[in-house]
Design a protein around this motif. Sequence first.
Motif, short mmCIF file in Angstrom:
data_model
loop_
_atom_site.label_atom_id
_atom_site.label_comp_id
_atom_site.label_asym_id
_atom_site.label_seq_id
_atom_site.Cartn_x
_atom_site.Cartn_y
_atom_site.Cartn_z
N THR A 73 30.46 79.27 161.85
CA THR A 73 29.88 80.44 162.50
C THR A 73 29.86 80.23 164.01
OG1 THR A 73 27.63 79.57 162.45
CG2 THR A 73 28.38 80.81 160.50
N ALA A 74 29.65 81.31 164.75
CA ALA A 74 29.53 81.18 166.20
C ALA A 74 28.34 80.31 166.56
CB ALA A 74 29.40 82.57 166.83
N THR A 75 27.28 80.39 165.75
CA THR A 75 26.09 79.57 166.01
C THR A 75 26.42 78.09 165.88
OG1 THR A 75 24.63 81.32 165.22
CG2 THR A 75 23.74 79.07 165.26
N ARG A 76 27.13 77.73 164.81
CA ARG A 76 27.49 76.32 164.62
C ARG A 76 28.51 75.86 165.66
NH1 ARG A 76 26.00 71.42 164.00
NH2 ARG A 76 27.40 70.11 162.76
N ALA A 77 29.44 76.73 166.00
CA ALA A 77 30.42 76.39 167.03
C ALA A 77 29.72 76.13 168.37
CB ALA A 77 31.44 77.51 167.17
N ALA A 78 28.69 76.91 168.65
CA ALA A 78 27.93 76.72 169.89
C ALA A 78 27.25 75.35 169.89
CB ALA A 78 26.91 77.84 170.05
N GLU A 79 26.70 74.95 168.75
CA GLU A 79 26.04 73.65 168.66
C GLU A 79 27.02 72.51 168.91
OE1 GLU A 79 24.44 73.67 164.75
OE2 GLU A 79 22.79 75.04 165.21
N LEU A 80 28.25 72.66 168.42
CA LEU A 80 29.23 71.59 168.51
C LEU A 80 29.94 71.55 169.86
CD1 LEU A 80 30.79 71.85 164.93
CD2 LEU A 80 29.22 70.09 165.77
N THR A 81 30.03 72.69 170.53
CA THR A 81 30.75 72.73 171.81
C THR A 81 29.83 72.69 173.02
OG1 THR A 81 30.74 75.16 171.84
CG2 THR A 81 32.63 74.07 170.79
N GLY A 82 28.55 73.00 172.83
CA GLY A 82 27.64 73.08 173.96
C GLY A 82 27.68 74.41 174.67
N GLU A 83 28.47 75.35 174.17
CA GLU A 83 28.52 76.70 174.72
C GLU A 83 27.38 77.52 174.12
OE1 GLU A 83 30.79 78.07 176.94
OE2 GLU A 83 31.63 76.06 177.23
N SER A 84 27.10 78.67 174.71
CA SER A 84 26.10 79.57 174.13
C SER A 84 26.69 80.29 172.92
CB SER A 84 25.64 80.60 175.16
OG SER A 84 26.69 81.51 175.44
#
Length: 201
Positions: free
Chosen positions: A43-54
């Motif tokens: 998900t975008a939420t999980r991707a944000a956690e892994l990349t440091g992006e919002s």
Amino acid sequence: MTEPSVSRHDSTIHLTDPRALRAYAHPTRMALVGLLRREGPLTATRAAELTGESVASCSYHLRMLAKYGLVETAEGGQGREKPWRATARFTNWPNFSEDPAVAEASDALSLAVVERYFELMTARLEARQSDTREWREAEQLSDVLLYLTAAELTELGERMNELLEPYADRLADPDRRPDGARLITLIRAALPSSTRTVEQP
């Protein structure tokens, strides 16, 4: 709706539209595609956690990648909690084009990829002190000078692909990974030298 300006063959996305080439050149988008290829649907939420992006940034970039066929939604979830997946294992684009717009966009993407490689290599070198001796000694960082024709260089690339093929299925199938296997980034570059003599490191 904009149709994806890509073609798909053997799990490879072939980018040929200058708009798609420029879209993929964004470092966050390249990072997201790589993440989805390694980790599977996210998900975008999980991707944000892994990349440091919002989360908002990841959602936006994932939609842009989908516009050009590089990612797509997977089953389940809604809104920012819907999962995304990569549409192919590899991406390629023209090394040469008679269309000036394609040639310029391709060169810009290639430069962005080289910069990404530099970041990955620098991060590894900064972290290697904490790794084991076994893995540090297994690392490879070298170069060699060869006199080759264009046909020979093409053949060499094909032979390298053949050497890598037995390990390719391990990315998607964890059961095929032997004990102790780690994710390795193998960076390849075979480029004609400039006419000016350059000393090798």
